[in-house]
Design a protein around this motif. Sequence first.
Motif, PDB file in Angstrom:
ATOM      1  N   ASP A 174       9.443  81.854  16.661  1.00  7.90           N
ATOM      2  CA  ASP A 174       8.661  82.128  17.879  1.00  7.90           C
ATOM      3  C   ASP A 174       9.551  82.608  19.016  1.00  7.90           C
ATOM      4  OD1 ASP A 174       6.403  81.456  16.589  1.00  7.90           O
ATOM      5  OD2 ASP A 174       6.150  79.474  17.524  1.00  7.90           O
ATOM      6  N   ARG A 175      10.741  82.052  19.069  1.00  8.91           N
ATOM      7  CA  ARG A 175      11.648  82.438  20.153  1.00  8.91           C
ATOM      8  C   ARG A 175      11.873  83.947  20.155  1.00  8.91           C
ATOM      9  NH1 ARG A 175      15.544  78.129  21.561  1.00  8.91           N
ATOM     10  NH2 ARG A 175      17.217  79.648  21.597  1.00  8.91           N
ATOM     11  N   GLU A 176      12.142  84.493  18.966  1.00  8.95           N
ATOM     12  CA  GLU A 176      12.420  85.925  18.872  1.00  8.95           C
ATOM     13  C   GLU A 176      11.187  86.748  19.259  1.00  8.95           C
ATOM     14  OE1 GLU A 176      14.669  88.809  19.064  1.00  8.95           O
ATOM     15  OE2 GLU A 176      15.521  86.811  18.765  1.00  8.95           O
ATOM     16  N   ASP A 177      10.031  86.305  18.762  1.00  7.04           N
ATOM     17  CA  ASP A 177       8.784  87.024  19.084  1.00  7.04           C
ATOM     18  C   ASP A 177       8.514  87.025  20.581  1.00  7.04           C
ATOM     19  OD1 ASP A 177       8.332  87.574  16.504  1.00  7.04           O
ATOM     20  OD2 ASP A 177       6.674  86.140  16.211  1.00  7.04           O
ATOM     21  N   LEU A 178       8.666  85.845  21.163  1.00  3.08           N
ATOM     22  CA  LEU A 178       8.394  85.731  22.604  1.00  3.08           C
ATOM     23  C   LEU A 178       9.350  86.609  23.401  1.00  3.08           C
ATOM     24  CD1 LEU A 178       7.838  81.865  22.736  1.00  3.08           C
ATOM     25  CD2 LEU A 178       6.130  83.608  23.290  1.00  3.08           C
ATOM     26  N   CYS A 179      10.581  86.609  22.938  1.00  3.59           N
ATOM     27  CA  CYS A 179      11.601  87.399  23.604  1.00  3.59           C
ATOM     28  C   CYS A 179      11.224  88.893  23.570  1.00  3.59           C
ATOM     29  CB  CYS A 179      12.923  87.152  22.879  1.00  3.59           C
ATOM     30  SG  CYS A 179      14.317  87.722  23.760  1.00  3.59           S
ATOM     31  N   GLN A 180      10.809  89.364  22.408  1.00  7.05           N
ATOM     32  CA  GLN A 180      10.401  90.763  22.245  1.00  7.05           C
ATOM     33  C   GLN A 180       9.191  91.085  23.113  1.00  7.05           C
ATOM     34  OE1 GLN A 180      11.591  93.523  20.811  1.00  7.05           O
ATOM     35  NE2 GLN A 180      13.383  92.224  20.623  1.00  7.05           N
ATOM     36  N   GLN A 181       8.279  90.148  23.104  1.00 11.20           N
ATOM     37  CA  GLN A 181       7.058  90.308  23.904  1.00 11.20           C
ATOM     38  C   GLN A 181       7.430  90.537  25.374  1.00 11.20           C
ATOM     39  OE1 GLN A 181       4.435  87.102  22.630  1.00 11.20           O
ATOM     40  NE2 GLN A 181       3.539  87.148  24.666  1.00 11.20           N
ATOM     41  N   PHE A 182       8.356  89.738  25.847  1.00 13.31           N
ATOM     42  CA  PHE A 182       8.778  89.857  27.251  1.00 13.31           C
ATOM     43  C   PHE A 182       9.515  91.183  27.469  1.00 13.31           C
ATOM     44  CE2 PHE A 182      11.828  89.281  30.705  1.00 13.31           C
ATOM     45  CZ  PHE A 182      11.025  88.758  31.700  1.00 13.31           C
ATOM     46  N   GLN A 183      10.417  91.506  26.548  1.00 12.22           N
ATOM     47  CA  GLN A 183      11.214  92.720  26.694  1.00 12.22           C
ATOM     48  C   GLN A 183      10.324  93.956  26.801  1.00 12.22           C
ATOM     49  OE1 GLN A 183      14.321  92.303  27.644  1.00 12.22           O
ATOM     50  NE2 GLN A 183      15.467  93.189  25.974  1.00 12.22           N
ATOM     51  N   LEU A 184       9.251  93.975  26.023  1.00 13.26           N
ATOM     52  CA  LEU A 184       8.412  95.174  25.967  1.00 13.26           C
ATOM     53  C   LEU A 184       7.275  95.164  26.974  1.00 13.26           C
ATOM     54  CD1 LEU A 184       8.225  95.499  22.061  1.00 13.26           C
ATOM     55  CD2 LEU A 184       9.742  96.728  23.634  1.00 13.26           C
ATOM     56  N   SER A 185       7.054  94.059  27.640  1.00 11.28           N
ATOM     57  CA  SER A 185       5.880  93.981  28.527  1.00 11.28           C
ATOM     58  C   SER A 185       6.090  94.846  29.769  1.00 11.28           C
ATOM     59  CB  SER A 185       5.618  92.540  28.946  1.00 11.28           C
ATOM     60  OG  SER A 185       6.598  92.147  29.880  1.00 11.28           O
ATOM     61  N   GLU A 186       4.983  95.322  30.304  1.00  8.47           N
ATOM     62  CA  GLU A 186       5.026  96.134  31.517  1.00  8.47           C
ATOM     63  C   GLU A 186       4.390  95.349  32.642  1.00  8.47           C
ATOM     64  OE1 GLU A 186       4.332 100.168  31.278  1.00  8.47           O
ATOM     65  OE2 GLU A 186       5.919 100.185  29.768  1.00  8.47           O
ATOM     66  N   GLY A 187       4.842  95.589  33.853  1.00  5.48           N
ATOM     67  CA  GLY A 187       4.278  94.902  35.012  1.00  5.48           C
ATOM     68  C   GLY A 187       4.868  93.515  35.154  1.00  5.48           C
ATOM     69  N   PRO A 188       4.323  92.751  36.111  1.00  7.49           N
ATOM     70  CA  PRO A 188       4.901  91.440  36.394  1.00  7.49           C
ATOM     71  C   PRO A 188       4.865  90.528  35.181  1.00  7.49           C
ATOM     72  CG  PRO A 188       3.308  92.057  38.080  1.00  7.49           C
ATOM     73  CD  PRO A 188       3.203  93.079  36.997  1.00  7.49           C
ATOM     74  N   ALA A 189       5.976  89.876  34.905  1.00  2.44           N
ATOM     75  CA  ALA A 189       6.057  88.917  33.799  1.00  2.44           C
ATOM     76  C   ALA A 189       7.202  87.956  34.084  1.00  2.44           C
ATOM     77  CB  ALA A 189       6.306  89.643  32.477  1.00  2.44           C
ATOM     78  N   VAL A 190       6.979  86.700  33.760  1.00  5.24           N
ATOM     79  CA  VAL A 190       8.012  85.685  34.006  1.00  5.24           C
ATOM     80  C   VAL A 190       8.329  84.989  32.690  1.00  5.24           C
ATOM     81  CG1 VAL A 190       8.601  83.619  35.338  1.00  5.24           C
ATOM     82  CG2 VAL A 190       7.104  85.349  36.351  1.00  5.24           C
ATOM     83  N   ALA A 191       9.621  84.835  32.412  1.00  2.00           N
ATOM     84  CA  ALA A 191      10.029  84.046  31.246  1.00  2.00           C
ATOM     85  C   ALA A 191      10.462  82.680  31.758  1.00  2.00           C
ATOM     86  CB  ALA A 191      11.176  84.731  30.523  1.00  2.00           C
ATOM     87  N   VAL A 192       9.727  81.662  31.353  1.00  2.00           N
ATOM     88  CA  VAL A 192      10.050  80.292  31.789  1.00  2.00           C
ATOM     89  C   VAL A 192      10.899  79.668  30.689  1.00  2.00           C
ATOM     90  CG1 VAL A 192       9.071  78.094  32.566  1.00  2.00           C
ATOM     91  CG2 VAL A 192       7.812  80.222  32.959  1.00  2.00           C
ATOM     92  N   LEU A 193      12.143  79.340  31.019  1.00  7.20           N
ATOM     93  CA  LEU A 193      13.100  78.983  29.972  1.00  7.20           C
ATOM     94  C   LEU A 193      13.794  77.664  30.285  1.00  7.20           C
ATOM     95  CD1 LEU A 193      14.779  82.516  29.818  1.00  7.20           C
ATOM     96  CD2 LEU A 193      12.986  81.670  28.309  1.00  7.20           C
ATOM     97  N   SER A 194      14.060  76.950  29.236  1.00  6.46           N
ATOM     98  CA  SER A 194      14.808  75.710  29.397  1.00  6.46           C
ATOM     99  C   SER A 194      16.302  76.031  29.473  1.00  6.46           C
ATOM    100  CB  SER A 194      14.510  74.814  28.192  1.00  6.46           C
ATOM    101  OG  SER A 194      15.621  74.012  27.922  1.00  6.46           O
ATOM    102  N   ILE A 195      16.968  75.443  30.435  1.00  5.97           N
ATOM    103  CA  ILE A 195      18.410  75.729  30.586  1.00  5.97           C
ATOM    104  C   ILE A 195      19.159  75.352  29.311  1.00  5.97           C
ATOM    105  CG2 ILE A 195      20.529  75.038  31.792  1.00  5.97           C
ATOM    106  CD1 ILE A 195      18.947  74.696  34.319  1.00  5.97           C
ATOM    107  N   THR A 196      18.764  74.234  28.733  1.00  4.13           N
ATOM    108  CA  THR A 196      19.535  73.777  27.576  1.00  4.13           C
ATOM    109  C   THR A 196      19.068  74.416  26.268  1.00  4.13           C
ATOM    110  OG1 THR A 196      18.076  71.871  27.517  1.00  4.13           O
ATOM    111  CG2 THR A 196      20.225  71.580  28.580  1.00  4.13           C
TER     112      THR A 196
END
Length: 869
Positions: A685-707
Amino acid sequence: MSLPLTEEQRKKIEENRQKALARRAEKLLAGQHQNTVSGSSIAAKPSRSKQGPSTHLHQDPSKSGSHGVVFKQQNPRSSSDGDQRPQNSHSFQLSTSEQAKGTWQRQEEMPTACPSHRPPNQVTLAGISPPLANSPPVVSSEQLWVYGLEQGQIQASHKTKSTPFVNTTHEPLARAKNFQETTASSSGQPPRDPELEARMARPSTSGQNVSGSVMPRPEERLQQKSGTPLHKAAGSQQGTCIKIGDRFQVKIGYSEELIAVFKSLPSRRYDPATKTWNFSMTDYGALNVKTRKWNFLLEEYSKLMERVRCLPQVQLDPLPKTLTLAFAAQLQKTSLCPVADIPEADLSKVDSKLVSSLLPFQRAGVNFAIAKRGRLLLADDMGLGKTIQAICIAAYYRKEWPLLVVVPSSVRFTWEQAFRQWLPSLSPDHINVVVTGKDRLTAGLVNIVSFDLLSKLEKQLKPPFRVVIIDESHFLKNIKTARCRAAVPLLKVAKRVILLSGTPAMSRPAELYTQILAVRPTFFPQFHAFGLRYCGAKRLPWGWDYSGSSNLGELKLLLEETVMLRRLKGDVLCQLPAKQRKMVVVAPGRISARTRAALDAAAKEMTTKESTKQQQKEALILFFNRTAEAKIPSVIEYILDLLESGREKFLVFAHHKVVLDAVTNELERKRVKRIRIDGSTSSADREDLCQQFQLSEGPAVAVLSITAANMGLTFSSADLVVFAELFWNPGVLMQAEDRVHRIGQSSSVGIHYLVARGTADDYLWPLIQEKIKVLGEAGLSETNFSEMTEAADYFYKDPKQQRIYDFFQKSFEEDGSDMELLEAAESFDPGSGSQDTGDTLDESTLTGSPLKKSRFEFFDNWDSFTSPL
Ligand SMILES: Nc1ncnc2c1ncn2[C@@H]1O[C@H](COP(=O)(O)OP(=O)(O)OP(=O)(O)O)[C@@H](O)[C@H]1O
């Protein structure tokens, strides 16, 4: 806006035509001067111009019976006639040489200095001109004669019909107008515009005042005031002038006389977009309206307008007065270069630390501001250091302080910090951050207030501030909001107005209006004129619609010449560091009394001698926990402000589950695109979500755990990282930063660390800096991490604070301390902690957050922390 002639108007015109013919016959009989064929009823005296159009025509080989017209783009400074050369007999010169001769004879007899000959009553009804015709209008000399005579009558009905402000019932517009009126009356006259006045007073090359030849005549002023075009005659061609680069363009349909005028101007070009056209007269009607553009050097503007005024069948809307004033030097050829060189400002009175820190482009920004007498919109891209520039500009005018700084509430304390950092000569006691509606707005030499509090403290704005900074000035885009109503009158009367915004308009030019008004109140005192010119204003059944756009190139030029300075990251990339870190001091005012008490208790526990080591560590964990909770409202406010400021894609790192949850829920509530990666996210899922964010257009926020998300992921499509929480291990923070700062990233990256005073951040932040400094000295880390907060007020005078800091340092530096801390946290009883403090979080910010359950799940993923992915 043109409306078709009514039947009644047509009759009246015909009647008048007859009367005029009769009068003309009488005049002829009386042996007065005759003007054989022309529509020169407007020319009282025949006068031959040495440079008249006919001279050019006769010299022009185009007359020699060719069949087409070639239009070529020429060097703007070329005086060649080669851009309009008929190739065949179907040329612009009409189909027979006789006709052409007749036409150009009329031209020949026209006076060149037309305005002095023109009857004063030549403003006609705005609504009578037909829309731009597709084919050349056929206008007989008789018709021309009559139109010229009858314009005075048509004018009679003009005045009551042409002022949309008066007639419209469109509510926003009406309010806008009221607003204008009230602000004007409440604040008195807007300040005069010395720069424009200076330009107007500058003598032209012809020894005339610019205002003398460029200022519109009364009827033009009426036209500009009403926003309606100046009409000459029924059946006349309607066109517009638009400024483009150092030239102006005329958009108009075909007119034989007009072409002669155009040809008389050496700088003419035809159709810069398509460069070359070859067409016959028969094809003319089929030409795309968009291609009917001529453009000239600005310096020929007055000449063209004067001559066009002599053509009764042509009506050409002038450039707006604001433009002619703004570009007066170029229009009058007193300046050869489009933008005069900006002189180097004398910054010797400003703190040398600040001046020497300015990057070259920032120094240029300060020079621009001072050249504009401290009134400007600094619209540099996000992260280019508008704050340091604004402080420098304001410091240049320090004698005129007290200074007012209006900012989004989430960055009030960051601004305070910036003043401390860049202006060491300013005592911190002189910086007043307004936190509540009961505070005094004028308590300091520098007064920092949020937009919302400003509107509540309006009464304290007298006497007005003379120097004002507005951060994120696009917050003022809506004239109807309380913040705008409070700010704009204040700005109109202030002597220096420094507006800052990386995104002055996010969707349409109308959003710029209030900001322009704030910087230059005299430019477009009425919104409607601005709306007509730049917002593609349309009249709809319910009123005017200003949501469109028009003449954007011209607007850009006008703004850049007079009001706005904008540099994009790409323009100055070579001057920027790869990472720009920023410490954002978030509002301590939002920490509730109970959380504050809990934080204090935990701090006390950590340093109590009687406490065991274990108790101290538990207290440390509790301190972190309370810090996370305390920061949530400010973190959310900051993220929402970023989104409102036009930040499109960014990462938010947090550590505690409660913070990650709160941020995610708020984004969901606001329907902002988001992804979340924490310890519970599977590798796939991490990879998919990452791709989703990379390709998205317009405002988008990636909420990520520091650790859980500080390694192995690429988010290079974003260029901003926000740390909602600090983490004691700077190596982990830097790895997290590098999710955006990596191959594929072409921009300078912004890193914002949100730091809350009175929380564990007070100790973590210097601890992190200290560690990085040590690493930096060993060549293992960048040094600018600590430089950026050099002036941060984190050096402890209070011995208790020092003890806590020492405890932090000891706890985190001991071998295996991380593990110990984590174990200590595991053994912590969340239930009892919850009951003890019963902290109240801002319900509005945390709607939907499963707070009770997850409240004390401090670290979202222990495994990933101990063995990072
Ligand atoms: N000349 C400089 N020397 C050192 N640091 C600088 C300089 N210019 C900018 N910075 C730092 O760069 C960071 C970004 O600056 P700043 O916040 O002023 O940008 P901005 O243009 O206001 O961005 P935004 O539009 O996102 O608010 C800050 O940490 C600031 O201190």
